[in-house]
Design a protein around this motif. Sequence first.
Motif, PDB file in Angstrom:
ATOM      1  N   ILE A  35       7.780   8.350   3.836  1.00  0.00           N
ATOM      2  CA  ILE A  35       7.035   9.540   3.444  1.00  0.00           C
ATOM      3  C   ILE A  35       7.241  10.649   4.465  1.00  0.00           C
ATOM      4  O   ILE A  35       7.481  11.804   4.106  1.00  0.00           O
ATOM      5  CB  ILE A  35       5.535   9.211   3.289  1.00  0.00           C
ATOM      6  CG1 ILE A  35       5.310   8.321   2.075  1.00  0.00           C
ATOM      7  CG2 ILE A  35       4.713  10.500   3.157  1.00  0.00           C
ATOM      8  CD1 ILE A  35       3.868   7.902   1.869  1.00  0.00           C
ATOM      9  N   LYS A  36       7.165  10.274   5.734  1.00  0.00           N
ATOM     10  CA  LYS A  36       7.370  11.264   6.787  1.00  0.00           C
ATOM     11  C   LYS A  36       8.814  11.725   6.779  1.00  0.00           C
ATOM     12  O   LYS A  36       9.749  10.921   6.866  1.00  0.00           O
ATOM     13  CB  LYS A  36       7.011  10.678   8.147  1.00  0.00           C
ATOM     14  CG  LYS A  36       5.527  10.380   8.315  1.00  0.00           C
ATOM     15  CD  LYS A  36       5.216   9.832   9.691  1.00  0.00           C
ATOM     16  CE  LYS A  36       3.721   9.553   9.838  1.00  0.00           C
ATOM     17  NZ  LYS A  36       3.402   8.983  11.179  1.00  0.00           N
ATOM     18  N   PRO A  41       7.449  14.291  -0.286  1.00  0.00           N
ATOM     19  CA  PRO A  41       6.575  13.149  -0.013  1.00  0.00           C
ATOM     20  C   PRO A  41       5.777  12.696  -1.239  1.00  0.00           C
ATOM     21  O   PRO A  41       5.538  11.496  -1.423  1.00  0.00           O
ATOM     22  CB  PRO A  41       5.652  13.678   1.092  1.00  0.00           C
ATOM     23  CG  PRO A  41       6.417  14.780   1.743  1.00  0.00           C
ATOM     24  CD  PRO A  41       7.211  15.408   0.643  1.00  0.00           C
ATOM     25  N   GLU A  42       5.359  13.655  -2.078  1.00  0.00           N
ATOM     26  CA  GLU A  42       4.575  13.277  -3.242  1.00  0.00           C
ATOM     27  C   GLU A  42       5.387  12.466  -4.240  1.00  0.00           C
ATOM     28  O   GLU A  42       4.850  11.592  -4.922  1.00  0.00           O
ATOM     29  CB  GLU A  42       3.981  14.519  -3.917  1.00  0.00           C
ATOM     30  CG  GLU A  42       2.815  15.119  -3.164  1.00  0.00           C
ATOM     31  CD  GLU A  42       1.747  14.085  -2.833  1.00  0.00           C
ATOM     32  OE1 GLU A  42       1.277  13.397  -3.759  1.00  0.00           O
ATOM     33  OE2 GLU A  42       1.386  13.957  -1.650  1.00  0.00           O
ATOM     34  N   ARG A  73       5.634   4.967  -5.659  1.00  0.00           N
ATOM     35  CA  ARG A  73       4.926   3.786  -5.171  1.00  0.00           C
ATOM     36  C   ARG A  73       3.698   3.478  -6.018  1.00  0.00           C
ATOM     37  O   ARG A  73       3.396   2.313  -6.298  1.00  0.00           O
ATOM     38  CB  ARG A  73       4.524   3.995  -3.702  1.00  0.00           C
ATOM     39  CG  ARG A  73       5.726   4.028  -2.752  1.00  0.00           C
ATOM     40  CD  ARG A  73       5.301   4.331  -1.323  1.00  0.00           C
ATOM     41  NE  ARG A  73       6.464   4.369  -0.428  1.00  0.00           N
ATOM     42  CZ  ARG A  73       6.390   4.604   0.889  1.00  0.00           C
ATOM     43  NH1 ARG A  73       5.211   4.838   1.451  1.00  0.00           N
ATOM     44  NH2 ARG A  73       7.484   4.608   1.624  1.00  0.00           N
ATOM     45  N   ASP A 108       0.839  -1.192   0.000  1.00  0.00           N
ATOM     46  CA  ASP A 108       0.000   0.000   0.000  1.00  0.00           C
ATOM     47  C   ASP A 108       0.878   1.248   0.000  1.00  0.00           C
ATOM     48  O   ASP A 108       1.856   1.325   0.743  1.00  0.00           O
ATOM     49  CB  ASP A 108      -0.901   0.005   1.235  1.00  0.00           C
ATOM     50  CG  ASP A 108      -1.897   1.145   1.206  1.00  0.00           C
ATOM     51  OD1 ASP A 108      -1.487   2.300   1.464  1.00  0.00           O
ATOM     52  OD2 ASP A 108      -3.064   0.901   0.921  1.00  0.00           O
ATOM     53  N   PRO A 109       0.565   2.240  -0.855  1.00  0.00           N
ATOM     54  CA  PRO A 109       1.431   3.425  -0.949  1.00  0.00           C
ATOM     55  C   PRO A 109       1.633   4.167   0.372  1.00  0.00           C
ATOM     56  O   PRO A 109       2.657   4.826   0.551  1.00  0.00           O
ATOM     57  CB  PRO A 109       0.699   4.313  -1.967  1.00  0.00           C
ATOM     58  CG  PRO A 109      -0.083   3.364  -2.797  1.00  0.00           C
ATOM     59  CD  PRO A 109      -0.507   2.272  -1.866  1.00  0.00           C
ATOM     60  N   GLU A 110       0.677   4.069   1.299  1.00  0.00           N
ATOM     61  CA  GLU A 110       0.799   4.795   2.568  1.00  0.00           C
ATOM     62  C   GLU A 110       1.441   3.963   3.676  1.00  0.00           C
ATOM     63  O   GLU A 110       1.619   4.452   4.789  1.00  0.00           O
ATOM     64  CB  GLU A 110      -0.577   5.281   3.022  1.00  0.00           C
ATOM     65  CG  GLU A 110      -1.230   6.267   2.071  1.00  0.00           C
ATOM     66  CD  GLU A 110      -0.418   7.535   1.879  1.00  0.00           C
ATOM     67  OE1 GLU A 110       0.177   8.030   2.864  1.00  0.00           O
ATOM     68  OE2 GLU A 110      -0.348   8.039   0.736  1.00  0.00           O
ATOM     69  N   ASP A 111       1.773   2.715   3.365  1.00  0.00           N
ATOM     70  CA  ASP A 111       2.336   1.820   4.386  1.00  0.00           C
ATOM     71  C   ASP A 111       3.859   1.929   4.404  1.00  0.00           C
ATOM     72  O   ASP A 111       4.576   1.123   3.803  1.00  0.00           O
ATOM     73  CB  ASP A 111       1.890   0.390   4.100  1.00  0.00           C
ATOM     74  CG  ASP A 111       2.221  -0.569   5.248  1.00  0.00           C
ATOM     75  OD1 ASP A 111       3.003  -0.185   6.139  1.00  0.00           O
ATOM     76  OD2 ASP A 111       1.695  -1.701   5.231  1.00  0.00           O
ATOM     77  N   ASP A 112       4.364   2.951   5.093  1.00  0.00           N
ATOM     78  CA  ASP A 112       5.807   3.156   5.174  1.00  0.00           C
ATOM     79  C   ASP A 112       6.539   1.921   5.684  1.00  0.00           C
ATOM     80  O   ASP A 112       7.591   1.535   5.164  1.00  0.00           O
ATOM     81  CB  ASP A 112       6.121   4.338   6.101  1.00  0.00           C
ATOM     82  CG  ASP A 112       6.368   5.635   5.331  1.00  0.00           C
ATOM     83  OD1 ASP A 112       6.291   5.608   4.091  1.00  0.00           O
ATOM     84  OD2 ASP A 112       6.639   6.661   5.976  1.00  0.00           O
ATOM     85  N   ARG A 147       5.217   8.979  -2.971  1.00  0.00           N
ATOM     86  CA  ARG A 147       3.903   8.391  -3.270  1.00  0.00           C
ATOM     87  C   ARG A 147       3.775   8.069  -4.767  1.00  0.00           C
ATOM     88  O   ARG A 147       3.258   7.008  -5.139  1.00  0.00           O
ATOM     89  CB  ARG A 147       2.795   9.354  -2.854  1.00  0.00           C
ATOM     90  CG  ARG A 147       2.592   9.470  -1.347  1.00  0.00           C
ATOM     91  CD  ARG A 147       1.316  10.243  -1.040  1.00  0.00           C
ATOM     92  NE  ARG A 147       1.071  10.323   0.382  1.00  0.00           N
ATOM     93  CZ  ARG A 147       1.495  11.319   1.165  1.00  0.00           C
ATOM     94  NH1 ARG A 147       2.178  12.335   0.619  1.00  0.00           N
ATOM     95  NH2 ARG A 147       1.243  11.318   2.456  1.00  0.00           N
TER      96      ARG A 147
END
Length: 527
Positions: A290-291, A296-297, A303, A256-260, A300
């Motif tokens: 990302i953080k 950050p973009e 990913r 998942d793109p948000e799952d660092d 994302r």
Amino acid sequence: MTPHPPIAPPRPLTAPRGVQPLTALLGALVLIATSSACERHPEPAPDGASSAPKPARDPERDPERDPERDPAPDGAPSDAADVAQHVDLKGETQYDSADAGAPLAEGSAQDRGAPQGQAAPGGESAAGGESAADRAAKDPSVLVAPDRYARVIPRATWPFKARYGNLCYEGNNINMRGDADAAGLYAASGEEVATRWREFSRGSGCVFVLRDSLFSQQDHPHKQAPTALMMPPNYVTVAVAEVMAGKALESIKAPDPEDDAAWLRLSTPREVFGSFPPSELLFTLSTSPIKGAQSPEAVRNARLSLRSLAADTDALCALAHLGPEAVAQAGAQRISASDARYFTAPLRRDRIVPIFVENPTDKEIEEGKGMGASGLTLPPAALALATRVVYRERLRHGDLAVERYDLSSPAERRRAIALLETLIPPRDGEAGRVWLWVTGPLDKKAKLKGQDATAFIDAFRKEVAAAPVDLARLRFVSKPQVDLPKGQERSGIFEAALDRFERLDLPLSVLLTTEGLKALIKAPKNR
């Protein structure tokens, strides 16, 4: 000329009629076989070992354009989602129905206003549809060039005031994307850029678009969120080679793109890319947190691009048990589906002509162009199968451009003819045409600098005519473009070039925008 038929259901997983392998073209060594299983996401090889191809050099900017190859044309601005398509186990392609833009009119009318019989862009359309004059009557931004200029290939630009509805244009990915923001990301979204391509091409005769590798296509893999990212064609070759060798075909891994946390657990390119040619740049970006990231973009976006590529490679992996032909067909269908999703199926059929670099230089191979993979030796049979299936599938959905061949070289002439015999044999039953981009001897230290093809084209045409090739489906484009100096001499040199290329029955590629060409058409020395 009748229009191309609409996109038809995919063919069974069999070789097309009358097609011979491209073994005369390609040379390489056979991979060592291991197993035949299809593994979705492998564990990393012990001690960092990897059988994956060596990572290709990732350019910091797009390799499709540099000042030597393609300087900005006169009057041009300066350069400054997971794809919802899949191939199931039966090899059936499903196209995303989100076709933006109004469909083109169907019909048998000629799309351009030049005289019948010309083998250059002006005499015929990339496919069917309403005529340029009809479109010009509806849209004041659509112009119609006089017959004398119907062979000219100018450059597409964004923004634009007008474009000629009876001319083919050469597009440029960087120009269409526009300016980048302070973080290095394109200010326009991927969908906004796709809309620009659709809008420009809808009013033109056709547009040649470079769409042949990961970093040479309309979606940028990390500077914008992808709209319909194209799987690189060499992924298909590598997959075919792995299956031919009996190896486990390993898909790309993309959490998942948000799952660092999941991304940070991927420590090597091999873990991310599996069997497929890795991108060090995408690996580095996607496995950064990302953080705290500088952009950050960009993380994302990288990913999201990998998620799209993972869906493509999943489809290849799912068909590995059916053999290399099934894998090649699945890859070819997904590539063609991405074209239709990006440009819309009607525009792809009637206006868009994708360019493949079939005969890449060493530098272009490093950039991911061509059907081979940098740092990896692939068997001739895999290269031949992947090339045949991917190219012919694209031809089913419209015209295709292939570059580039030095006609002063007997070896390159043989390579080009062998490809044409495979792609457009006589009595093939298909409609798509091949635009073969040809040159004379080029400067080895520069890109597309040197002699054009005009001194060699007549002799080459005789060689092609003696081969089993459907000449009605073949067009030539001579490169490099004809340089036009500034000042009072420009109009006279342009007119002389028009005469020379007309005698040779060739289109004339020039580094001019629509506005630059309008100025020459209106020049006092114009006939």
